[in-house]
Design a protein around this motif. Structure first.
Motif, PDB file in Angstrom:
ATOM      1  N   TYR A  35     -26.149 -17.434 -15.727  1.00 18.61           N
ATOM      2  CA  TYR A  35     -25.705 -17.216 -14.344  1.00 18.61           C
ATOM      3  C   TYR A  35     -26.512 -18.037 -13.343  1.00 18.61           C
ATOM      4  CZ  TYR A  35     -29.526 -13.848 -14.958  1.00 18.61           C
ATOM      5  OH  TYR A  35     -30.722 -13.249 -15.266  1.00 18.61           O
ATOM      6  N   HIS A  89     -27.777 -20.278 -10.538  1.00 25.50           N
ATOM      7  CA  HIS A  89     -27.072 -20.906  -9.420  1.00 25.50           C
ATOM      8  C   HIS A  89     -27.759 -22.197  -8.974  1.00 25.50           C
ATOM      9  CE1 HIS A  89     -29.921 -18.053  -7.548  1.00 25.50           C
ATOM     10  NE2 HIS A  89     -30.007 -18.930  -6.569  1.00 25.50           N
ATOM     11  N   PRO A 114     -27.423  -8.592  -7.127  1.00 26.79           N
ATOM     12  CA  PRO A 114     -26.065  -8.582  -7.671  1.00 26.79           C
ATOM     13  C   PRO A 114     -25.603  -9.994  -8.057  1.00 26.79           C
ATOM     14  CG  PRO A 114     -26.196  -7.298  -5.632  1.00 26.79           C
ATOM     15  CD  PRO A 114     -27.470  -8.070  -5.743  1.00 26.79           C
ATOM     16  N   PHE A 115     -25.017 -10.104  -9.222  1.00 23.75           N
ATOM     17  CA  PHE A 115     -24.493 -11.380  -9.710  1.00 23.75           C
ATOM     18  C   PHE A 115     -23.486 -11.972  -8.726  1.00 23.75           C
ATOM     19  CE2 PHE A 115     -20.766 -13.244 -11.914  1.00 23.75           C
ATOM     20  CZ  PHE A 115     -21.355 -14.416 -12.385  1.00 23.75           C
ATOM     21  N   HIS A 116     -23.572 -13.290  -8.554  1.00 19.66           N
ATOM     22  CA  HIS A 116     -22.564 -14.007  -7.755  1.00 19.66           C
ATOM     23  C   HIS A 116     -22.292 -15.355  -8.429  1.00 19.66           C
ATOM     24  CE1 HIS A 116     -25.516 -16.887  -6.241  1.00 19.66           C
ATOM     25  NE2 HIS A 116     -26.323 -15.861  -5.972  1.00 19.66           N
ATOM     26  N   LYS A 117     -21.223 -16.006  -7.993  1.00 21.83           N
ATOM     27  CA  LYS A 117     -20.836 -17.286  -8.600  1.00 21.83           C
ATOM     28  C   LYS A 117     -20.947 -18.445  -7.616  1.00 21.83           C
ATOM     29  CE  LYS A 117     -16.907 -15.536 -10.233  1.00 21.83           C
ATOM     30  NZ  LYS A 117     -15.621 -15.422 -10.960  1.00 21.83           N
ATOM     31  N   MET A 118     -21.881 -18.342  -6.675  1.00 22.86           N
ATOM     32  CA  MET A 118     -21.999 -19.385  -5.658  1.00 22.86           C
ATOM     33  C   MET A 118     -22.474 -20.716  -6.233  1.00 22.86           C
ATOM     34  SD  MET A 118     -23.276 -17.482  -2.173  1.00 22.86           S
ATOM     35  CE  MET A 118     -24.575 -16.479  -2.874  1.00 22.86           C
ATOM     36  N   GLU A 139     -21.372 -21.883  -9.191  1.00 24.01           N
ATOM     37  CA  GLU A 139     -20.422 -22.329 -10.225  1.00 24.01           C
ATOM     38  C   GLU A 139     -20.010 -23.781 -10.028  1.00 24.01           C
ATOM     39  OE1 GLU A 139     -16.005 -21.124 -12.041  1.00 24.01           O
ATOM     40  OE2 GLU A 139     -16.938 -19.897 -10.483  1.00 24.01           O
ATOM     41  N   THR A 148     -18.312  -9.719  -9.472  1.00 25.77           N
ATOM     42  CA  THR A 148     -19.564  -9.207  -8.910  1.00 25.77           C
ATOM     43  C   THR A 148     -19.642  -7.717  -9.248  1.00 25.77           C
ATOM     44  OG1 THR A 148     -18.461  -8.779  -6.809  1.00 25.77           O
ATOM     45  CG2 THR A 148     -19.609 -10.874  -7.024  1.00 25.77           C
TER      46      THR A 148
END
Length: 242
Positions: free
Chosen positions: A36, A38, A199-203, A205, A222
């Motif tokens: 994960y 970033h 908290p997991f995020h995909k910024m 990606e 999320t």
């Protein structure tokens, strides 16, 4: 001659990597390959920008009024800053000469002997513990969690203030039993000021795509408010501030 390091970038007024307003330096190079991550563009230590400690200190001094007013400081993050221990030590030593608070954001995946000199000039360690379960940790990062847990114990032994960071990823790090095992371990340490649940995020990606890497968490959501609260309550059960 001023010591030189490899950095990725600088954030001059950060507010999420330690107390107060902070001058945040993102170092280049990392031994982990977190699913994960970033900042995958920090992985390769041969990339990035060379900069001297002198240059950094001169720039940091421009922000001292903001840093002092907010009770902030300088945070060295990454990547993994302890891949460049001489650079980290000298940067923090010079910060202490300027009366500036220092925070080290690390995965702990580094030989302890590389850390001890840096810690002499470190006020706060932000220790990222990806998982207490060794198999999951290896799956998430590609490496063992043993060095990280050893560092956590060492930081407690020397009473170095520590914030623990835990990234909450649905269907990966949200297993209550794994969280409880970590909370139980942390409750045996004496230096933890708080646990930060991230908290997991995909910024990040798009960076994976730009670099040609395969992003395996493309369909991961999320975490829900309920999942975050569940994790918080487990840590609180062990008398840990969250």
């Amino acid at each position: 001659m001023s010591i030189t390091g490899k950095i990725h970038s600088i954030e001059t007024c950060g507010t999420v990597d330690g107390p107060g307003i902070r001058y945040v330096i993102f170092s280049q190079g990392c031994p982990l390959r977190c699913k994960y991550c970033h900042n995958p563009d920090t992985w390769n230590i041969s990339h990035g920008q060379e900069i001297t400690v002198d240059e950094l200190i001169e720039d940091i001094k421009k922000y001292k009024s903001y840093i002092n007013f907010s009770k902030g400081g300088v945070t060295l993050t990454g990547g993994e800053p302890l891949m460049q221990p001489k650079f980290a030590k000298e940067l923090f030593r010079r910060c202490k000469e300027e009366g500036i608070h220092t925070a080290l954001d690390t995965s702990g995946y580094i030989p302890l002997e590389n850390v001890k000199e840096v810690l002499k000039y470190t006020d706060l360690v932000l220790l990222d513990i990806k998982s207490f379960d060794p198999d999951l940790y290896k799956d998430l990062t590609g490496v063992s969690n043993e060095p990280t847990l050893k560092m956590a114990q060492y930081l407690s032994d020397i009473n170095k203030p520590m914030w623990v960071r835990y990234v909450l990823v649905p269907n990966l790090t949200d297993n209550p039993a794994h969280i409880e095992a970590l909370a139980n371990f942390l409750s045996t340490l004496t230096n933890i000021e708080k646990v930060e649940i991230l908290p997991f995020h995909k910024m990040g990606e798009y960076k994976w795509e730009e670099l040609g890497y395969s992003y395996s968490l493309k369909n991961t959501p999320t975490p829900s408010a309920e999942t975050i609260e569940m994790a918080k309550n487990i840590f609180k059960k062990y008398k840990l501030k969250v």
